[in-house]
Design a protein around this motif. Sequence first.
Motif, PDB file in Angstrom:
ATOM      1  N   ASP A  24      48.849  32.402  43.562  1.00  0.00           N
ATOM      2  CA  ASP A  24      48.603  33.550  42.680  1.00  0.00           C
ATOM      3  C   ASP A  24      48.209  34.747  43.539  1.00  0.00           C
ATOM      4  OD1 ASP A  24      47.011  34.150  39.575  1.00  0.00           O
ATOM      5  OD2 ASP A  24      47.169  35.526  41.290  1.00  0.00           O
ATOM      6  N   SER A  25      49.124  35.699  43.630  1.00  0.00           N
ATOM      7  CA  SER A  25      48.886  36.860  44.524  1.00  0.00           C
ATOM      8  C   SER A  25      47.619  37.599  44.096  1.00  0.00           C
ATOM      9  CB  SER A  25      50.080  37.816  44.432  1.00  0.00           C
ATOM     10  OG  SER A  25      50.245  38.217  43.071  1.00  0.00           O
ATOM     11  N   GLY A  26      47.285  37.527  42.800  1.00  0.00           N
ATOM     12  CA  GLY A  26      46.087  38.225  42.303  1.00  0.00           C
ATOM     13  C   GLY A  26      44.831  37.637  42.929  1.00  0.00           C
ATOM     14  N   ASP A  27      44.737  36.310  42.858  1.00  0.00           N
ATOM     15  CA  ASP A  27      43.544  35.647  43.445  1.00  0.00           C
ATOM     16  C   ASP A  27      43.515  35.928  44.942  1.00  0.00           C
ATOM     17  OD1 ASP A  27      43.806  32.779  41.190  1.00  0.00           O
ATOM     18  OD2 ASP A  27      43.251  34.900  40.947  1.00  0.00           O
ATOM     19  N   TRP A  28      44.709  35.779  45.601  1.00  0.00           N
ATOM     20  CA  TRP A  28      44.734  35.955  47.069  1.00  0.00           C
ATOM     21  C   TRP A  28      44.271  37.360  47.432  1.00  0.00           C
ATOM     22  CZ3 TRP A  28      47.316  39.125  50.587  1.00  0.00           C
ATOM     23  CH2 TRP A  28      47.169  38.752  51.952  1.00  0.00           C
ATOM     24  N   ALA A  30      42.372  39.321  45.682  1.00  0.00           N
ATOM     25  CA  ALA A  30      40.921  39.469  45.416  1.00  0.00           C
ATOM     26  C   ALA A  30      40.144  38.817  46.560  1.00  0.00           C
ATOM     27  CB  ALA A  30      40.587  38.816  44.072  1.00  0.00           C
ATOM     28  N   ARG A  31      40.580  37.591  46.887  1.00  0.00           N
ATOM     29  CA  ARG A  31      39.819  36.894  47.944  1.00  0.00           C
ATOM     30  C   ARG A  31      39.922  37.662  49.262  1.00  0.00           C
ATOM     31  NH1 ARG A  31      41.998  32.509  45.937  1.00  0.00           N
ATOM     32  NH2 ARG A  31      43.571  32.334  47.626  1.00  0.00           N
ATOM     33  N   HIS A  36      45.563  44.735  44.720  1.00  0.00           N
ATOM     34  CA  HIS A  36      46.686  43.862  44.340  1.00  0.00           C
ATOM     35  C   HIS A  36      47.997  44.639  44.301  1.00  0.00           C
ATOM     36  CE1 HIS A  36      49.166  41.387  41.435  1.00  0.00           C
ATOM     37  NE2 HIS A  36      49.008  40.608  42.508  1.00  0.00           N
ATOM     38  N   ARG A  59      50.503  37.185  33.299  1.00  0.00           N
ATOM     39  CA  ARG A  59      49.307  36.652  32.630  1.00  0.00           C
ATOM     40  C   ARG A  59      48.846  37.715  31.654  1.00  0.00           C
ATOM     41  NH1 ARG A  59      46.712  34.548  37.209  1.00  0.00           N
ATOM     42  NH2 ARG A  59      45.754  36.564  37.625  1.00  0.00           N
ATOM     43  N   SER A  61      46.142  39.511  29.776  1.00  0.00           N
ATOM     44  CA  SER A  61      44.665  39.611  29.930  1.00  0.00           C
ATOM     45  C   SER A  61      44.198  40.706  28.989  1.00  0.00           C
ATOM     46  CB  SER A  61      44.339  40.030  31.370  1.00  0.00           C
ATOM     47  OG  SER A  61      44.781  41.380  31.498  1.00  0.00           O
ATOM     48  N   GLN A 147      36.430  36.934  32.562  1.00  0.00           N
ATOM     49  CA  GLN A 147      36.132  35.563  32.099  1.00  0.00           C
ATOM     50  C   GLN A 147      36.477  35.454  30.625  1.00  0.00           C
ATOM     51  OE1 GLN A 147      35.683  33.833  34.502  1.00  0.00           O
ATOM     52  NE2 GLN A 147      35.503  35.676  35.802  1.00  0.00           N
ATOM     53  N   SER A 174      53.813  34.318  42.747  1.00  0.00           N
ATOM     54  CA  SER A 174      53.467  33.126  43.538  1.00  0.00           C
ATOM     55  C   SER A 174      54.554  33.093  44.593  1.00  0.00           C
ATOM     56  CB  SER A 174      53.515  31.873  42.667  1.00  0.00           C
ATOM     57  OG  SER A 174      54.876  31.563  42.457  1.00  0.00           O
TER      58      SER A 174
END
Length: 497
Positions: A24-28, A30-31, A36, A59, A61, A147, A174
């Motif tokens: 998930d490029s979004g999580d990557w 962020a991390r 993004h 996704r 949201s 969340q 991805s």
Amino acid sequence: MAATAMGIEEALLLHLQSHAAIVDSGDWAARSSFDHGAVMDVIKSLQGSGFVEAQSIKRNSWILTAEGESYAVRGSPEFQVFQAVPPEGISRVELEKKLEASVFKIGTGKAMKNKWLESLKGGTLLRKVQGVTDEVKLQLLEIRDGQHVEVPDNAITDLKNRKLIESRTWVGYSLKKGPKYAPKRVKPATDLTREILQSGEWKEREFKPYNYKALGQPTEGGHLHPLLKVRTQFRSIFLEMGFEEMPTNNFVESSFWNFDALFQPQMHPARDSHDTFFLKAPARTHKLPEDYLERVRRTHEEGGYGSIGYGYDWKRDEAEKNLLRTHTTAVSSRMLYKLAQDKFVPKRYFSIDRVFRNEAVDRTHLAEFHQIEGLVCDRGLTLGDLIGVLNDFFSRLGIKKLRFKPAYNPYTEPSMEIFSYHETLKKWVEVGNSGMFRPEMLQPMGLPADVSVIAWGLSLERPTMILYGIDNIRDLFGHKVDLKLIKSNPICRLGIH
Ligand code: FB9
């Protein structure tokens, strides 16, 4: 931290060196605390050159609206209201003073509905419960921190209906190593430069394949204004029909050549400043051929050549008045006079140039337009010849079916308006005017008595507007011309309907 694309590319390729994929490029992002959006651009470019293979992932949201944002900070309106109601109760009026109008309005309603408050007779508001939890604020904070999974669906629906949140489709990728993957991307060379040749680097350097289909730099060239394109086509039709172009390079003309020479009487309505632009300076012309002028005077005053004339007192100073020519027929009179000065030879003349009329401006009329005029000067010409040449001329414009309606011009008898049936407009359109120049015009010039002149005229603007589908003449002329139309319009061929 604003990382450069290069920084993101290296980090991403490096990550893939040790990881099979980035789910998930979004999580990557962020991390790795990369923006993004910037990561998405790098992934697209790496995908373009085969370094990675990426699948887009979507996704749905929720994000907070501005109102939602304010409640996430200051609490839901119903909670703010509850807070503002002291245990001993408060009047609506008092309460309203303590809160923002929208908070009071929405909050009171909601608090009542939540059975947090009750309204006594007389309008006093009283708490019905000790304390309340501001679920709405908590939910908004959850959603704000991404969340939203923690928030029950009915609460989501309620927040959505209260326009405190709105859906957002989040798009990411991805990705995994692509066929051309390498831990570092060396941009393929786009040019075989002297350095690459001298350094021998060309041996191992990858070169960007030539894109033979690449469109070259758009070359900005000049563009012919639609009017001039159509003028060119009218010109070629006249030249193909053996006509010579008359010199029209004098917008300023004397009333003599513009009117008197055409046997147009000095009291004719067109000769007053309501229709014609007279010049203040130079107001008058003195260079007029004296002997010819006398013949014109006599013809206007007492006729001759079989005519009774107009029988009015012709004034030289009226004829000397300078003006902006109202028709290119003024040029025809000059040319016919010149023709009469030498041994007569048959002639076919045409002119296409600006003429000026002091007219009300409307959708199809401006104070100036381009007149197109044709004339044939020969011995023994008849109205039949005129109709013949008109059919020939207009057929070359693709205008086949003509109809003629008797008309009147001071300088032609007989005169005819010309009509053609326009297939697309499904109506008869007036496409011009015509006639045989009067002997009162031709004879004083000195043309042989058996010489007659058939002539016709039309505008350049009307056919151009019809051909280019331009509805308002103002879009054709002057500062409002739509340059895009000029640049993009195809050559609309006359004659092609
Ligand atoms: O152009 C005009 N109409 C026209 C012409 C061609 C055309 O082509 C379409 C692609 C198919 C469509 C329309 N007209 C002449 C007719 C009308 O538009 C008219 O309302 C407006 N006229 C102008 C003058 O307005 C005051 C157009 C202009 C005009 C009128 C007469 C002459 C010249 C221009 C003339 C003449 C003449 C007569 C006898 C001898 C010598 C010259």
